[in-house]
Design an enzyme around this catalytic site. Structure first.
Site: not given
Ligand SMILES: NC(=O)c1ccc[n+]([C@@H]2O[C@H](COP(=O)([O-])OP(=O)(O)OC[C@H]3O[C@@H](n4cnc5c(N)ncnc54)[C@H](O)[C@@H]3O)[C@@H](O)[C@H]2O)c1
Length: 296
Positions: A137-139, A194, A246
């Site tokens: 994801e790239f958001l 990134n 990120c």
């Molecule tokens: N935040 C951003 O802007 C962004 C953008 C692109 C990519 N990413 C990537 O996407 C991924 C997720 O990032 P995010 O920001 O959404 O993280 P986040 O921490 O907001 O969300 C992760 C969620 O997973 C849940 N979780 C953890 N273990 C779990 C399990 N065993 N079962 C079910 N749920 C579980 C957590 O409670 C949490 O709500 C990461 O790898 C990040 O690098 C993030």
């Protein structure tokens, strides 16, 4: 219409699930956090109480758990926790399932960690009972749902043909720029994107420091450079380190990964060093950015 579950409903999972819901798919969210499940329920979304419940009612799952960087290494504990529950489900499942991993993961992780774990622990067979693709994801965090609906590109990593077809159909309403490639290329596309942004931010912070030293207006320099369409505005303002959830974690993780592969991450080290310098200066209040831009 596809039946989709979202495993991990944080920033990425929520945007992905809400986006697919608006596109007309049947979406079920699951998160380990009761608070997140309740919030989604209160907003009127379908929420499962456990992972098996989500998987049993759907055909495709998007795994969106976090992959933080600890001591410059990627931490896959959330991925493995999910994999354990997915394996338990797959061992008794009576229908096929496609697992789509959305988390940011270093090159080789899909093949060597995720596929390897599933093939070792599932009694059912990959390619017949279940399959696995990578779809980073790239958001941006502050505009996650808008970004979901207008992606610059969709990247799909797979290791055998046909799988991507289902995802291509799902994403076609959003963009024509859909690239289907290997697991490893898809993983590196995410990090390279990134890390380029981190480099760009550090480059313009260095230009800003030069401006400050020489008594030149850094704002007019940034503007003059950023109006070049090949360069653009993002990350050209002086006085903000790359921050957000990120860019720091992904730049550190890729630099460390490259070193482990006996390649010097020269540019990435420079970006990280300049970033540290800007962080120190901002914490000492020697630099005050009036930027409202979010680097995520
Ligand atoms: N935040 C951003 O802007 C962004 C953008 C692109 C990519 N990413 C990537 O996407 C991924 C997720 O990032 P995010 O920001 O959404 O993280 P986040 O921490 O907001 O969300 C992760 C969620 O997973 C849940 N979780 C953890 N273990 C779990 C399990 N065993 N079962 C079910 N749920 C579980 C957590 O409670 C949490 O709500 C990461 O790898 C990040 O690098 C993030």
């Amino acid at each position: 219409m596809s039946r989709i579950s979202i495993i991990g409903s944080g920033v990425v999972g929520s945007a992905t699930g809400k986006g697919f819901h608006e596109l007309g798919h049947k979406v079920i969210f699951y998160d380990i956090s009761k608070e997140k499940r309740e919030a989604l329920k209160n907003d009127g979304y379908n929420v499962a109480n456990n992972l098996s419940e989500a998987l049993s009612q759907t055909d495709i799952s998007f795994v969106c758990v976090n992959t933080p960087t600890h001591n410059s290494e990627q931490d896959l504990s959330q991925i493995f926790s999910v994999l354990q529950h997915i394996t338990e489900y797959l061992n008794t499942a009576e229908k096929q399932h496609l697992l789509v991993f959305r988390s940011t993961i270093l090159p080789g992780t899909m093949r060597n960690e995720i596929v390897n774990y599933l093939e070792k622990n599932c009694k059912t067979k990959r390619g017949i009972d279940y399959d696995v693709v990578y779809n980073p994801e790239f958001l941006r965090q502050n505009s996650s749902l808008d970004d979901f609906f207008s992606p610059d590109r969709v990247i799909i990593g797979e290791d055998h043909a046909q799988l991507s077809k289902i995802l291509v159909e799902i994403y076609e309403p959003l963009t024509k720029n859909i690239i289907v490639t290997s697991f490893e290329a898809a993983e590196l596309i995410k990090y390279a994107s990134n890390c380029f942004l981190s480099l760009k931010i550090s480059f313009f912070n260095e230009i800003g420091l030069i401006c400050q030293h020489l008594g030149i207006d850094h704002k007019v320099v940034s503007l003059g450079v950023s109006l070049d369409k090949r360069i653009g505005k993002y990350g050209t303002e002086f006085g903000r380190p790359f921050d957000g959830m990120c860019l720091p974690k992904d730049t550190q993780a890729l630099a460390s990964f490259i070193k482990q592969n006996r390649i010097e991450p020269d540019l990435l080290e420079i970006a990280l060093n300049i970033n540290k310098k800007i962080e120190d200066l901002t914490s000492e209040s020697q630099l005050v950015s009036d930027s409202t831009e979010t680097h995520s």
